[in-house]
Enzyme design. Structure first.
Site, short mmCIF file in Angstrom:
data_model
loop_
_atom_site.label_atom_id
_atom_site.label_comp_id
_atom_site.label_asym_id
_atom_site.label_seq_id
_atom_site.Cartn_x
_atom_site.Cartn_y
_atom_site.Cartn_z
N SER A 20 -10.59 -7.61 49.94
CA SER A 20 -9.48 -8.36 50.55
C SER A 20 -8.43 -7.34 50.98
CB SER A 20 -8.88 -9.31 49.50
OG SER A 20 -7.56 -9.69 49.86
N TYR A 33 -5.71 -11.07 40.93
CA TYR A 33 -6.62 -11.19 42.09
C TYR A 33 -6.66 -9.87 42.86
CZ TYR A 33 -8.39 -12.95 46.58
OH TYR A 33 -9.11 -13.15 47.75
N1 LIG Z 1 -9.78 -17.00 52.59
C1 LIG Z 1 -9.05 -15.89 52.51
O1 LIG Z 1 -7.88 -15.83 52.96
C2 LIG Z 1 -9.64 -14.66 51.91
C3 LIG Z 1 -10.78 -14.69 51.14
N2 LIG Z 1 -11.28 -13.54 50.60
C4 LIG Z 1 -12.49 -13.53 49.78
O2 LIG Z 1 -13.56 -14.10 50.49
C5 LIG Z 1 -14.54 -14.59 49.57
C6 LIG Z 1 -14.97 -15.96 50.00
O3 LIG Z 1 -13.87 -16.83 49.82
P1 LIG Z 1 -13.55 -18.05 50.80
O4 LIG Z 1 -14.73 -18.34 51.65
O5 LIG Z 1 -12.27 -17.76 51.46
O6 LIG Z 1 -13.27 -19.19 49.75
P2 LIG Z 1 -14.04 -20.53 49.42
O7 LIG Z 1 -13.26 -21.16 48.32
O8 LIG Z 1 -14.25 -21.33 50.67
O9 LIG Z 1 -15.46 -20.03 48.93
C7 LIG Z 1 -15.66 -19.44 47.66
C8 LIG Z 1 -17.04 -19.87 47.18
O10 LIG Z 1 -17.29 -19.21 45.95
C9 LIG Z 1 -17.92 -20.14 45.09
N3 LIG Z 1 -17.69 -19.72 43.71
C10 LIG Z 1 -16.54 -19.68 43.03
N4 LIG Z 1 -16.72 -19.23 41.79
C11 LIG Z 1 -18.04 -18.96 41.68
C12 LIG Z 1 -18.85 -18.46 40.63
N5 LIG Z 1 -18.34 -18.14 39.45
N6 LIG Z 1 -20.17 -18.29 40.87
C13 LIG Z 1 -20.71 -18.59 42.07
N7 LIG Z 1 -19.98 -19.06 43.11
C14 LIG Z 1 -18.67 -19.24 42.91
C15 LIG Z 1 -17.25 -21.46 45.40
O11 LIG Z 1 -18.04 -22.55 45.00
C16 LIG Z 1 -17.13 -21.38 46.92
O12 LIG Z 1 -18.29 -21.88 47.57
C17 LIG Z 1 -13.87 -14.53 48.18
O13 LIG Z 1 -14.35 -13.37 47.51
C18 LIG Z 1 -12.38 -14.38 48.51
O14 LIG Z 1 -11.69 -13.71 47.49
C19 LIG Z 1 -10.69 -12.33 50.85
C20 LIG Z 1 -9.56 -12.26 51.60
C21 LIG Z 1 -8.94 -13.39 52.19
C1 LIG Z 2 -2.10 -16.42 50.12
C2 LIG Z 2 -0.68 -16.03 50.41
C3 LIG Z 2 -0.43 -14.57 50.37
C4 LIG Z 2 -0.75 -13.94 51.68
C5 LIG Z 2 -1.55 -12.73 51.41
C6 LIG Z 2 -2.36 -12.29 52.54
C7 LIG Z 2 -3.66 -12.21 52.46
C8 LIG Z 2 -4.37 -12.68 51.30
C9 LIG Z 2 -5.67 -12.46 51.22
C10 LIG Z 2 -6.38 -12.91 50.05
O1 LIG Z 2 -7.40 -12.33 49.70
C11 LIG Z 2 -5.81 -14.04 49.27
C12 LIG Z 2 -6.59 -15.25 49.45
C13 LIG Z 2 -6.49 -16.21 48.60
C14 LIG Z 2 -5.74 -16.14 47.30
C15 LIG Z 2 -6.67 -16.60 46.23
C16 LIG Z 2 -6.41 -16.61 44.96
C17 LIG Z 2 -5.13 -16.28 44.34
C18 LIG Z 2 -5.31 -16.18 42.86
C19 LIG Z 2 -3.96 -16.07 42.21
C20 LIG Z 2 -4.10 -15.57 40.84
O2 LIG Z 2 -4.36 -14.36 40.64
O3 LIG Z 2 -3.93 -16.37 39.92
#
Ligand SMILES: NC(=O)C1=CN([C@@H]2O[C@H](COP(=O)(O)OP(=O)(O)OC[C@H]3O[C@@H](n4cnc5c(N)ncnc54)[C@H](O)[C@@H]3O)[C@@H](O)[C@H]2O)C=CC1
Ligand SMILES: CCCCC/C=C\C=C\C(=O)C/C=C\C/C=C\CCCC(=O)O
Length: 137
Positions: A20, A33
């Site tokens: 991230s 995080y």
């Molecule tokens: N959406 C954002 O702004 C950003 C997301 N990310 C990263 O991208 C990755 C994907 O996240 P998103 O698609 O945004 O979120 P999302 O919430 O849509 O997808 C996350 C997925 O991970 C699954 N999951 C959660 N815990 C799990 C576990 N213990 N075992 C197996 N699966 C599990 C959930 O069921 C869900 O399908 C994550 O690693 C997140 O930290 C990084 C930067 C920014």
């Molecule tokens: C989300 C508002 C802050 C803006 C930061 C910009 C980019 C963030 C990128 C990420 O990877 C963050 C995405 C989602 C946050 C998810 C979980 C936060 C968990 C909080 C915690 O540590 O308890």
């Protein structure tokens, strides 16, 4: 890695680890995080070293998505945010940081798959093309 490695008869390949942009600099509103994401970045850079990839044929790369419109943001209210003032700071930051479309992550990922060296880290944010991260964790 064991089964993909050419050393063990595998075909090699590419492993993409999702970090991230919060791995690139301290992030006081989401410290745990952000710290785990810095670990993902560092881990990928170490395992992506030619010491491993040269023999195995397995590239290890990390991507740093910026804020992206997915479910994680809709679930954000479920996360513990440590302190009421942190919640305020977090909400203010949300209004200032642009959120990109999920589609841009797909486009950026293809760019990374085509050109990234093993051990490199790529930022994909603001609906822009993937850029090599110059100050990874
Ligand atoms: N959406 C954002 O702004 C950003 C997301 N990310 C990263 O991208 C990755 C994907 O996240 P998103 O698609 O945004 O979120 P999302 O919430 O849509 O997808 C996350 C997925 O991970 C699954 N999951 C959660 N815990 C799990 C576990 N213990 N075992 C197996 N699966 C599990 C959930 O069921 C869900 O399908 C994550 O690693 C997140 O930290 C990084 C930067 C920014
Ligand atoms: C989300 C508002 C802050 C803006 C930061 C910009 C980019 C963030 C990128 C990420 O990877 C963050 C995405 C989602 C946050 C998810 C979980 C936060 C968990 C909080 C915690 O540590 O308890």
């Amino acid at each position: 890695m064991k089964y993909m490695s050419k050393v063990n008869g595998g075909r090699g390949g590419i492993i993409i680890n999702t970090a991230s942009i919060t791995s690139e600099t301290p992030f006081p509103t989401i410290p745990i995080y952000a710290a785990t994401k810095a670990a993902v970045s560092h881990f990928s850079r170490s395992f992506g070293d030619p010491l491993y990839s040269g023999k195995s044929g397995v590239k290890v790369i990390a991507i740093n998505p910026g804020l992206t419109d997915t479910q994680i943001l809709k679930n954000i209210a479920d996360y513990s945010l440590y302190d009421p003032d942190v919640k305020v700071a977090f909400d203010v930051m949300r209004t200032k940081v642009p959120t990109q479309k999920v589609n841009n992550m797909g486009v950026g990922l293809l760019q990374v798959l085509e050109k990234a060296e093993s051990g490199s880290v790529w930022t994909i944010e603001n609906d822009q093309p993937a850029k090599r991260c110059l100050n990874p964790a």
